[in-house]
Scaffold this motif. Structure first.
Motif, PDB file in Angstrom:
ATOM      1  N   UNK A  92      10.139 -11.983  -4.560  1.00 25.56           N
ATOM      2  CA  UNK A  92       8.910 -10.706  -4.610  1.00 25.56           C
ATOM      3  C   UNK A  92       7.789 -11.303  -4.512  1.00 25.56           C
ATOM      4  N   UNK A  93       7.622 -12.648  -4.574  1.00 23.13           N
ATOM      5  CA  UNK A  93       6.010 -13.254  -4.298  1.00 23.13           C
ATOM      6  C   UNK A  93       5.705 -13.019  -2.635  1.00 23.13           C
ATOM      7  N   UNK A  94       4.324 -12.507  -2.732  1.00 25.39           N
ATOM      8  CA  UNK A  94       3.910 -12.055  -1.352  1.00 25.39           C
ATOM      9  C   UNK A  94       4.824 -11.159  -0.519  1.00 25.39           C
ATOM     10  N   UNK A  95       5.529 -10.490  -1.055  1.00 21.66           N
ATOM     11  CA  UNK A  95       6.549  -9.712  -0.353  1.00 21.66           C
ATOM     12  C   UNK A  95       5.729  -8.422   0.367  1.00 21.66           C
ATOM     13  N   UNK A  96       6.266  -7.955   1.192  1.00 26.23           N
ATOM     14  CA  UNK A  96       5.523  -6.903   1.963  1.00 26.23           C
ATOM     15  C   UNK A  96       5.378  -5.805   1.263  1.00 26.23           C
ATOM     16  N   UNK A  97       4.166  -5.140   1.101  1.00 26.20           N
ATOM     17  CA  UNK A  97       4.174  -3.934   0.173  1.00 26.20           C
ATOM     18  C   UNK A  97       3.960  -4.249  -1.404  1.00 26.20           C
ATOM     19  N   UNK A  98       3.999  -5.399  -1.802  1.00 29.12           N
ATOM     20  CA  UNK A  98       3.931  -5.835  -2.974  1.00 29.12           C
ATOM     21  C   UNK A  98       2.453  -5.750  -3.822  1.00 29.12           C
ATOM     22  N   UNK A  99       2.439  -5.623  -4.855  1.00 25.36           N
ATOM     23  CA  UNK A  99       0.966  -5.922  -5.552  1.00 25.36           C
ATOM     24  C   UNK A  99       0.498  -7.587  -5.200  1.00 25.36           C
ATOM     25  N   UNK A 100       1.366  -8.379  -5.226  1.00 24.95           N
ATOM     26  CA  UNK A 100       1.068  -9.741  -5.012  1.00 24.95           C
ATOM     27  C   UNK A 100       0.658  -9.786  -3.672  1.00 24.95           C
ATOM     28  N   UNK A 101       1.039  -9.310  -2.699  1.00 22.35           N
ATOM     29  CA  UNK A 101       0.469  -9.546  -1.296  1.00 22.35           C
ATOM     30  C   UNK A 101      -0.768  -8.732  -0.970  1.00 22.35           C
ATOM     31  N   UNK A 102      -1.141  -7.866  -1.634  1.00 21.33           N
ATOM     32  CA  UNK A 102      -2.198  -6.979  -1.733  1.00 21.33           C
ATOM     33  C   UNK A 102      -3.507  -7.572  -1.695  1.00 21.33           C
ATOM     34  N   UNK A 103      -4.657  -7.231  -1.124  1.00 23.33           N
ATOM     35  CA  UNK A 103      -5.988  -7.552  -1.213  1.00 23.33           C
ATOM     36  C   UNK A 103      -6.224  -7.575  -2.670  1.00 23.33           C
ATOM     37  N   UNK A 104      -6.941  -8.278  -3.108  1.00 23.30           N
ATOM     38  CA  UNK A 104      -7.685  -8.245  -4.391  1.00 23.30           C
ATOM     39  C   UNK A 104      -8.735  -6.910  -4.767  1.00 23.30           C
ATOM     40  N   UNK A 105      -8.539  -6.612  -5.922  1.00 18.72           N
ATOM     41  CA  UNK A 105      -9.447  -5.293  -5.948  1.00 18.72           C
ATOM     42  C   UNK A 105     -10.677  -5.218  -5.792  1.00 18.72           C
ATOM     43  N   UNK A 106     -11.412  -6.176  -5.531  1.00 21.86           N
ATOM     44  CA  UNK A 106     -12.983  -6.136  -5.107  1.00 21.86           C
ATOM     45  C   UNK A 106     -12.897  -5.753  -3.690  1.00 21.86           C
ATOM     46  N   UNK A 107     -11.968  -5.932  -3.002  1.00 23.20           N
ATOM     47  CA  UNK A 107     -12.161  -5.635  -1.479  1.00 23.20           C
ATOM     48  C   UNK A 107     -11.578  -4.098  -1.331  1.00 23.20           C
ATOM     49  N   UNK A 108     -11.208  -3.292  -2.236  1.00 26.33           N
ATOM     50  CA  UNK A 108     -10.905  -1.998  -2.000  1.00 26.33           C
ATOM     51  C   UNK A 108     -11.791  -1.132  -1.474  1.00 26.33           C
ATOM     52  N   UNK A 109     -11.376  -0.445  -0.311  1.00 23.03           N
ATOM     53  CA  UNK A 109     -12.129   0.488   0.444  1.00 23.03           C
ATOM     54  C   UNK A 109     -12.866  -0.124   1.344  1.00 23.03           C
ATOM     55  N   UNK A 110     -12.896  -1.491   1.448  1.00 27.11           N
ATOM     56  CA  UNK A 110     -13.934  -2.157   2.338  1.00 27.11           C
ATOM     57  C   UNK A 110     -13.036  -2.797   3.619  1.00 27.11           C
ATOM     58  N   UNK A 111     -11.780  -2.636   3.696  1.00 27.02           N
ATOM     59  CA  UNK A 111     -11.324  -3.505   4.862  1.00 27.02           C
ATOM     60  C   UNK A 111     -10.620  -2.424   5.656  1.00 27.02           C
ATOM     61  N   UNK A 112     -10.899  -2.683   6.851  1.00 26.59           N
ATOM     62  CA  UNK A 112     -10.646  -1.513   8.169  1.00 26.59           C
ATOM     63  C   UNK A 112      -9.050  -1.894   8.718  1.00 26.59           C
ATOM     64  N   UNK A 113      -9.048  -3.344   8.910  1.00 29.62           N
ATOM     65  CA  UNK A 113      -7.596  -3.712   9.523  1.00 29.62           C
ATOM     66  C   UNK A 113      -7.107  -4.992   8.574  1.00 29.62           C
ATOM     67  N   UNK A 114      -6.030  -4.547   8.496  1.00 30.73           N
ATOM     68  CA  UNK A 114      -4.999  -5.820   7.694  1.00 30.73           C
ATOM     69  C   UNK A 114      -3.904  -6.146   8.640  1.00 30.73           C
ATOM     70  N   UNK A 115      -3.869  -7.536   8.612  1.00 30.90           N
ATOM     71  CA  UNK A 115      -2.877  -8.140   9.449  1.00 30.90           C
ATOM     72  C   UNK A 115      -1.732  -8.889   8.394  1.00 30.90           C
ATOM     73  N   UNK A 116      -0.386  -8.897   8.807  1.00 34.80           N
ATOM     74  CA  UNK A 116       0.545 -10.087   7.880  1.00 34.80           C
ATOM     75  C   UNK A 116       0.459 -11.106   8.630  1.00 34.80           C
ATOM     76  N   UNK A 117       0.404 -12.157   7.926  1.00 35.36           N
ATOM     77  CA  UNK A 117       0.670 -13.540   8.686  1.00 35.36           C
ATOM     78  C   UNK A 117       1.537 -14.415   7.989  1.00 35.36           C
ATOM     79  N   UNK A 118       2.321 -15.333   8.650  1.00 31.66           N
ATOM     80  CA  UNK A 118       3.373 -16.311   8.092  1.00 31.66           C
ATOM     81  C   UNK A 118       3.009 -17.707   8.173  1.00 31.66           C
ATOM     82  N   UNK A 119       1.873 -17.935   8.646  1.00 32.34           N
ATOM     83  CA  UNK A 119       1.348 -19.313   8.901  1.00 32.34           C
ATOM     84  C   UNK A 119      -0.203 -19.290   8.541  1.00 32.34           C
TER      85      UNK A 119
END
Length: 204
Positions: A92-119
């Motif tokens: 469940x940690x850093x799982x795709x689509x999870x609360x933990x993987x999500x950006x912190x609340x301070x960035x809400x509405x500010x991010x145009x592009x999100x990429x998932x990375x594994x390294x």
């Protein structure tokens, strides 16, 4: 201000590395594992201010999200080196689509592009470069965590791809101030290190 010091906002992207709940929130995976990073606590609000300023002049805001993809059994696929460093990581940690993987609340509405990375790098096996090229981006300002890990790797990959690259020194943090400062000095060989306020002042 000298014209050479100006930063063309419409051709600039802010790349925010891994400012995610599982890294920074008191209820996230790292805090649960006793591996919190107090130096990173001020970053979300500081970086959010930069993001707002850049968007106001037509720039792009991108964020990377470290992601632990689940295998067929639902358990996260963790690289051996990371498992050795962070044995507390669990299902469940850093799982795709999870609360933990999500950006912190301070960035809400500010991010145009999100990429998932594994390294470490936000460029490794992601579509970040493709998106930046299509958006006409020539300059990158990189910030986030950790200075000597994801930030440094992303900065070097940006340099290798011929972007004009800046590092927001006070928009990054590491596990230890000495490590942070040493990494900033090292990145100075391939990027310009500035603070957040100076970057905003130079936007045009």
């Amino acid at each position: 201000m000298n014209a050479d010091n100006l930063i063309a906002g419409a051709k600039t992207a802010l790349v925010i590395v891994d400012l995610q709940n599982d890294f920074l929130n008191p209820k996230g995976a790292y805090a649960r594992g006793g591996d919190s990073n107090p130096a990173a606590a001020p970053l979300p609000e500081r970086v959010a201010g930069v993001a707002r300023a850049l968007k106001a002049v037509g720039g792009l805001v991108a964020a990377s999200q470290f992601t632990l993809w689940p295998g067929a059994d639902g358990e996260p696929m963790v690289s051996p080196h990371l498992k050795a460093l962070r044995p507390f990581l669990r299902k469940g940690d850093f799982a795709p689509g999870s609360w933990g993987q999500a950006n912190v609340d301070a960035l809400a509405g500010l991010v145009d592009v999100v990429v998932c990375k594994v390294a470490y790098s936000a460029f490794f096996n992601t579509q970040l470069d493709w998106v930046l090229r299509r958006a006409g981006i020539e300059t990158l300002a990189v910030c986030g965590i950790v200075t000597n890990g994801g930030v440094a790797s992303t900065v070097r990959d940006a340099h290798m791809r011929d972007y004009r690259t800046l590092v927001l020194g006070d928009g990054c943090a590491a596990f230890g101030e000495e490590r942070h400062q040493t990494s900033l000095a090292d990145m100075g060989n391939v990027a310009e290190v500035v603070d957040c306020a100076e970057f905003v002042r130079r936007l045009a």
